[in-house]
Design an enzyme around this catalytic site. Structure first.
Site, PDB file in Angstrom:
ATOM      1  N   TYR A  11     -49.039 -29.031  51.963  1.00 50.06           N
ATOM      2  CA  TYR A  11     -50.162 -28.198  51.491  1.00 50.06           C
ATOM      3  C   TYR A  11     -50.314 -28.260  49.959  1.00 50.06           C
ATOM      4  CZ  TYR A  11     -52.675 -23.786  50.592  1.00 50.06           C
ATOM      5  OH  TYR A  11     -53.553 -22.824  50.154  1.00 50.06           O
ATOM      6  N   ASN A  35     -43.287 -31.466  58.191  1.00 49.98           N
ATOM      7  CA  ASN A  35     -44.243 -30.348  58.265  1.00 49.98           C
ATOM      8  C   ASN A  35     -45.631 -30.799  57.784  1.00 49.98           C
ATOM      9  OD1 ASN A  35     -44.810 -27.644  58.927  1.00 49.98           O
ATOM     10  ND2 ASN A  35     -44.794 -27.077  56.761  1.00 49.98           N
ATOM     11  N   SER A  36     -45.952 -32.053  58.043  1.00 48.76           N
ATOM     12  CA  SER A  36     -47.263 -32.577  57.616  1.00 48.76           C
ATOM     13  C   SER A  36     -47.537 -33.821  58.453  1.00 48.76           C
ATOM     14  CB  SER A  36     -47.239 -32.904  56.117  1.00 48.76           C
ATOM     15  OG  SER A  36     -46.132 -33.734  55.816  1.00 48.76           O
ATOM     16  N   ALA A  81     -40.691 -31.345  48.144  1.00 49.33           N
ATOM     17  CA  ALA A  81     -40.164 -31.507  49.509  1.00 49.33           C
ATOM     18  C   ALA A  81     -39.166 -30.405  49.835  1.00 49.33           C
ATOM     19  CB  ALA A  81     -39.505 -32.871  49.655  1.00 49.33           C
ATOM     20  N   SER A 124     -40.286 -20.480  43.385  1.00 50.18           N
ATOM     21  CA  SER A 124     -41.082 -19.454  44.078  1.00 50.18           C
ATOM     22  C   SER A 124     -40.838 -18.086  43.471  1.00 50.18           C
ATOM     23  CB  SER A 124     -40.651 -19.441  45.550  1.00 50.18           C
ATOM     24  OG  SER A 124     -41.143 -18.301  46.204  1.00 50.18           O
ATOM     25  N   TYR A 150     -33.971 -19.106  52.661  1.00 47.14           N
ATOM     26  CA  TYR A 150     -34.988 -19.895  51.943  1.00 47.14           C
ATOM     27  C   TYR A 150     -35.005 -19.500  50.466  1.00 47.14           C
ATOM     28  CZ  TYR A 150     -39.537 -20.994  49.972  1.00 47.14           C
ATOM     29  OH  TYR A 150     -40.532 -21.409  49.119  1.00 47.14           O
ATOM     30  N   LYS A 154     -33.987 -21.650  46.713  1.00 49.78           N
ATOM     31  CA  LYS A 154     -34.766 -21.778  45.468  1.00 49.78           C
ATOM     32  C   LYS A 154     -33.926 -21.302  44.286  1.00 49.78           C
ATOM     33  CE  LYS A 154     -38.514 -23.449  47.247  1.00 49.78           C
ATOM     34  NZ  LYS A 154     -38.781 -24.873  47.072  1.00 49.78           N
ATOM     35  N   ASN A 200     -47.893 -16.817  57.284  1.00 53.19           N
ATOM     36  CA  ASN A 200     -48.491 -16.267  56.073  1.00 53.19           C
ATOM     37  C   ASN A 200     -49.846 -15.636  56.369  1.00 53.19           C
ATOM     38  OD1 ASN A 200     -46.932 -19.014  54.772  1.00 53.19           O
ATOM     39  ND2 ASN A 200     -46.452 -16.990  53.990  1.00 53.19           N
TER      40      ASN A 200
HETATM   41  P1  NAD Z   1     -45.384 -27.866  53.068  1.00 54.86           P
HETATM   42  O1  NAD Z   1     -44.414 -27.659  54.176  1.00 54.86           O
HETATM   43  O2  NAD Z   1     -46.816 -27.965  53.401  1.00 54.86           O
HETATM   44  O3  NAD Z   1     -44.970 -29.138  52.201  1.00 54.86           O
HETATM   45  C1  NAD Z   1     -43.637 -29.558  52.066  1.00 54.86           C
HETATM   46  C2  NAD Z   1     -43.589 -31.021  52.454  1.00 54.86           C
HETATM   47  O4  NAD Z   1     -42.241 -31.489  52.332  1.00 54.86           O
HETATM   48  C3  NAD Z   1     -44.025 -31.275  53.892  1.00 54.86           C
HETATM   49  O5  NAD Z   1     -45.051 -32.241  53.888  1.00 54.86           O
HETATM   50  C4  NAD Z   1     -42.770 -31.775  54.588  1.00 54.86           C
HETATM   51  O6  NAD Z   1     -43.061 -32.734  55.590  1.00 54.86           O
HETATM   52  C5  NAD Z   1     -41.989 -32.351  53.440  1.00 54.86           C
HETATM   53  N1  NAD Z   1     -40.525 -32.376  53.593  1.00 54.86           N
HETATM   54  C6  NAD Z   1     -39.721 -31.399  54.061  1.00 54.86           C
HETATM   55  N2  NAD Z   1     -38.442 -31.793  54.016  1.00 54.86           N
HETATM   56  C7  NAD Z   1     -38.428 -33.044  53.505  1.00 54.86           C
HETATM   57  C8  NAD Z   1     -37.417 -33.973  53.206  1.00 54.86           C
HETATM   58  N3  NAD Z   1     -36.120 -33.696  53.429  1.00 54.86           N
HETATM   59  N4  NAD Z   1     -37.771 -35.167  52.689  1.00 54.86           N
HETATM   60  C9  NAD Z   1     -39.070 -35.475  52.480  1.00 54.86           C
HETATM   61  N5  NAD Z   1     -40.080 -34.632  52.744  1.00 54.86           N
HETATM   62  C10 NAD Z   1     -39.756 -33.421  53.240  1.00 54.86           C
HETATM   63  O7  NAD Z   1     -45.143 -26.684  52.030  1.00 54.86           O
HETATM   64  P2  NAD Z   1     -45.968 -26.316  50.720  1.00 54.86           P
HETATM   65  O8  NAD Z   1     -46.577 -24.982  50.932  1.00 54.86           O
HETATM   66  O9  NAD Z   1     -46.804 -27.458  50.307  1.00 54.86           O
HETATM   67  O10 NAD Z   1     -44.778 -26.111  49.698  1.00 54.86           O
HETATM   68  C11 NAD Z   1     -44.366 -27.122  48.812  1.00 54.86           C
HETATM   69  C12 NAD Z   1     -43.197 -26.605  48.017  1.00 54.86           C
HETATM   70  O11 NAD Z   1     -43.577 -25.425  47.334  1.00 54.86           O
HETATM   71  C13 NAD Z   1     -41.980 -26.243  48.868  1.00 54.86           C
HETATM   72  O12 NAD Z   1     -40.819 -26.606  48.174  1.00 54.86           O
HETATM   73  C14 NAD Z   1     -42.086 -24.744  48.975  1.00 54.86           C
HETATM   74  O13 NAD Z   1     -40.845 -24.140  49.180  1.00 54.86           O
HETATM   75  C15 NAD Z   1     -42.666 -24.386  47.612  1.00 54.86           C
HETATM   76  N6  NAD Z   1     -43.373 -23.094  47.630  1.00 54.86           N
HETATM   77  C16 NAD Z   1     -44.385 -22.901  48.542  1.00 54.86           C
HETATM   78  C17 NAD Z   1     -45.009 -21.658  48.585  1.00 54.86           C
HETATM   79  C18 NAD Z   1     -46.093 -21.385  49.611  1.00 54.86           C
HETATM   80  O14 NAD Z   1     -46.312 -20.212  49.918  1.00 54.86           O
HETATM   81  N7  NAD Z   1     -46.797 -22.406  50.112  1.00 54.86           N
HETATM   82  C19 NAD Z   1     -44.632 -20.638  47.701  1.00 54.86           C
HETATM   83  C20 NAD Z   1     -43.636 -20.897  46.771  1.00 54.86           C
HETATM   84  C21 NAD Z   1     -43.009 -22.141  46.747  1.00 54.86           C
HETATM   85  N1  UFG Z   2     -48.846  -9.921  56.093  1.00 56.09           N
HETATM   86  C1  UFG Z   2     -49.405  -9.189  57.110  1.00 56.09           C
HETATM   87  N2  UFG Z   2     -49.642  -9.805  58.293  1.00 56.09           N
HETATM   88  C2  UFG Z   2     -49.353 -11.119  58.505  1.00 56.09           C
HETATM   89  C3  UFG Z   2     -48.762 -11.868  57.448  1.00 56.09           C
HETATM   90  C4  UFG Z   2     -48.512 -11.227  56.259  1.00 56.09           C
HETATM   91  O1  UFG Z   2     -49.685  -8.006  56.949  1.00 56.09           O
HETATM   92  O2  UFG Z   2     -49.573 -11.633  59.608  1.00 56.09           O
HETATM   93  C5  UFG Z   2     -48.626  -9.281  54.786  1.00 56.09           C
HETATM   94  C6  UFG Z   2     -47.196  -9.265  54.313  1.00 56.09           C
HETATM   95  O3  UFG Z   2     -46.511  -8.144  54.794  1.00 56.09           O
HETATM   96  C7  UFG Z   2     -47.392  -9.271  52.791  1.00 56.09           C
HETATM   97  C8  UFG Z   2     -48.667 -10.088  52.584  1.00 56.09           C
HETATM   98  O4  UFG Z   2     -49.344 -10.037  53.825  1.00 56.09           O
HETATM   99  O5  UFG Z   2     -47.614  -7.965  52.330  1.00 56.09           O
HETATM  100  C9  UFG Z   2     -48.417 -11.535  52.230  1.00 56.09           C
HETATM  101  O6  UFG Z   2     -47.531 -12.108  53.189  1.00 56.09           O
HETATM  102  P1  UFG Z   2     -47.268 -13.682  53.250  1.00 56.09           P
HETATM  103  O7  UFG Z   2     -46.338 -13.926  54.393  1.00 56.09           O
HETATM  104  O8  UFG Z   2     -48.555 -14.423  53.233  1.00 56.09           O
HETATM  105  O9  UFG Z   2     -46.581 -13.977  51.866  1.00 56.09           O
HETATM  106  P2  UFG Z   2     -45.211 -13.412  51.280  1.00 56.09           P
HETATM  107  O10 UFG Z   2     -45.539 -12.832  49.944  1.00 56.09           O
HETATM  108  O11 UFG Z   2     -44.487 -12.557  52.209  1.00 56.09           O
HETATM  109  O12 UFG Z   2     -44.380 -14.750  51.191  1.00 56.09           O
HETATM  110  C10 UFG Z   2     -44.615 -15.639  50.147  1.00 56.09           C
HETATM  111  C11 UFG Z   2     -44.218 -17.061  50.549  1.00 56.09           C
HETATM  112  C12 UFG Z   2     -42.737 -17.169  50.744  1.00 56.09           C
HETATM  113  C13 UFG Z   2     -41.987 -16.555  49.612  1.00 56.09           C
HETATM  114  C14 UFG Z   2     -42.455 -15.133  49.364  1.00 56.09           C
HETATM  115  C15 UFG Z   2     -41.776 -14.440  48.231  1.00 56.09           C
HETATM  116  O13 UFG Z   2     -44.874 -17.439  51.742  1.00 56.09           O
HETATM  117  O14 UFG Z   2     -42.422 -18.533  50.795  1.00 56.09           O
HETATM  118  O15 UFG Z   2     -43.854 -15.190  49.079  1.00 56.09           O
HETATM  119  O16 UFG Z   2     -42.157 -15.021  47.031  1.00 56.09           O
HETATM  120  F1  UFG Z   2     -40.666 -16.517  49.884  1.00 56.09           F
END
Ligand code: NAD
Ligand code: UFG
Length: 337
Positions: A11, A35-36, A81, A124, A150, A154, A200
């Site tokens: 994503y 995951n893609s 990743a 994160s 998780y 980080k 999410n």
């Molecule tokens: P995502 O799952 O869409 O993307 C992660 C990608 O990494 C996927 O395409 C998956 O196939 C690949 N991957 C996983 N393990 C791997 C490995 N061992 N080798 C190679 N590829 C691998 O997630 P995203 O939302 O795009 O997140 C990207 C990064 O940002 C992640 O590290 C995630 O923890 C971090 N992050 C995401 C969020 C969020 O809410 N989306 C918030 C904070 C941090």
């Molecule tokens: N929520 C709902 N219903 C749902 C999903 C979420 O009410 O079905 C609420 C949660 O309780 C929260 C808000 O919506 O108040 C956002 O929730 P998300 O799950 O979308 O996001 P979070 O903030 O909980 O999680 C995000 C990232 C995680 C990270 C976390 C802390 O997805 O990877 O922030 O930084 F760990």
């Protein structure tokens, strides 16, 4: 620059690839597609109008990473990743520690061998655990109240990167602490594609708006917030992608840390209302109990990123809902797999 995006088919990675390309960088993607899918990379190619070097493989496979470096000779790496589902990490801690930590160690080993020392890491807001103060600044304590494996991965990777930078002044490392990425590219061709029931909020709301989910479950309305529901700092994924471009341009020796968020808290009910505005239908919801491990409020001060990187979020929550809805409407079942 030639920039390797690990996890670049995901994503955040696909949207970051667009930002890098627009800024004139060459993008190389390494992703194990756990995951893609390859279609996401094809969509990136169709938006930017040229092929992207894509390697299908696991970052833990150090020989494979070496061969990517030999073939592609990157100048810098953006390491996205990893596994990211909070609940799954509680159920499968060893898998999360293995993938997230070992992928990073493998990558760092090869970067050191190849004399490539420029790294951006996807961290994160989760590292702040229970917020010490709001808005969260980069100076706030980390590690207190992290409630899942998780989040600990980080935290640990940030520590590993700081220790590494202490060993060799050549390293230029930037930790980007994302708040809540939402939205999609305005074309509707790429977006968030969760498998199964979304964890999410925003993808769940989008699927409820499309009728794929009967209703949104709102996790608690008894928090000390504007309407009792949880408040978060939702950052449009295109703004987030641009943040990486600006971070690459401003790498300096040692480790730098930036929050990437809007600085604005938005409640769950406000997200639902904003989405209703853009999709034109009522989204059913039901208040249920709090989700274990959730904090009431999380939002950042993005001032440091603005001052030092010249980065600021330009898009609003309404923009994010509009783009998310376009992606959802054009791809009701996500990418073709
Ligand atoms: P995502 O799952 O869409 O993307 C992660 C990608 O990494 C996927 O395409 C998956 O196939 C690949 N991957 C996983 N393990 C791997 C490995 N061992 N080798 C190679 N590829 C691998 O997630 P995203 O939302 O795009 O997140 C990207 C990064 O940002 C992640 O590290 C995630 O923890 C971090 N992050 C995401 C969020 C969020 O809410 N989306 C918030 C904070 C941090
Ligand atoms: N929520 C709902 N219903 C749902 C999903 C979420 O009410 O079905 C609420 C949660 O309780 C929260 C808000 O919506 O108040 C956002 O929730 P998300 O799950 O979308 O996001 P979070 O903030 O909980 O999680 C995000 C990232 C995680 C990270 C976390 C802390 O997805 O990877 O922030 O930084 F760990």
């Amino acid at each position: 620059m030639r920039i390797l995006l690990t996890g670049g088919a995901g994503y955040v990675g696909t949207h970051t690839a667009l930002g890098l390309d627009a800024a004139g960088h060459d993008v190389i993607i390494l992703d194990d597609l756990s995951n893609s899918c390859a279609a996401a990379v094809s969509r990136v190619e169709s938006i930017i109008g040229k092929p992207v070097s894509f390697y299908h493989g696991d970052c833990r496979d150090t020989d494979l990473v070496r061969s990517v470096f030999v073939h592609e000779n990157p100048d810098a790496v953006i390491h996205l990743a990893g596994l990211k589902a909070v609940g799954e990490s509680v159920a499968q801690p060893l898998r999360y520690y293995d993938v997230n930590i070992n992928a990073t160690l493998s990558l760092l080993t090869v970067m050191g061998e190849a004399d490539v020392h420029k790294l951006i890491f996807s961290s994160s807001a989760t590292v702040y655990g229970e917020p010490e103060a709001l808005p969260l600044t980069e100076e706030n304590r980390v590690g207190v109240g992290i409630s899942n494996p998780y989040g600990w991965t980080k935290f640990m990777i940030e520590r590993i990167l700081m220790d590494l930078a202490d060993t060799d002044p050549a390293w230029q490392i930037c930790l980007l602490r994302y708040f809540n990425p939402v939205g999609a590219h305005e074309s509707g061709l790429i977006g968030e594609d969760p498998q199964g029931i979304p964890n999410n909020l925003m993808p769940f709301v989008a699927q409820a708006a499309a009728g794929r989910r009967a209703k949104v479950l709102v996790f608690g309305n008894d928090y000390d917030t504007v309407d009792g529901t949880g408040e978060r700092d939702y950052i449009h994924v295109m703004d987030l992608g641009r943040g990486h471009v600006q971070a690459v341009d401003h790498l300096t020796p040692g480790v730098s840390v930036y929050n990437l968020g809007t600085g604005q808290p938005t409640s769950v009910l406000e997200v639902i209302r904003a989405f209703e505005q853009v999709c034109g239908t009522t989204i059913p919801f039901e208040i249920t109990s709090r989700r274990p491990g959730d904090v009431a409020v999380s939002y950042c001060s993005p001032a440091k990123a603005e001052q030092e990187l010249g980065w600021i979020a330009e898009r609003t929550i309404l923009d994010a809902c509009k783009d998310s809805w376009k992606w959802q409407s054009m791809n009701p079942d996500g990418y073709p797999r």
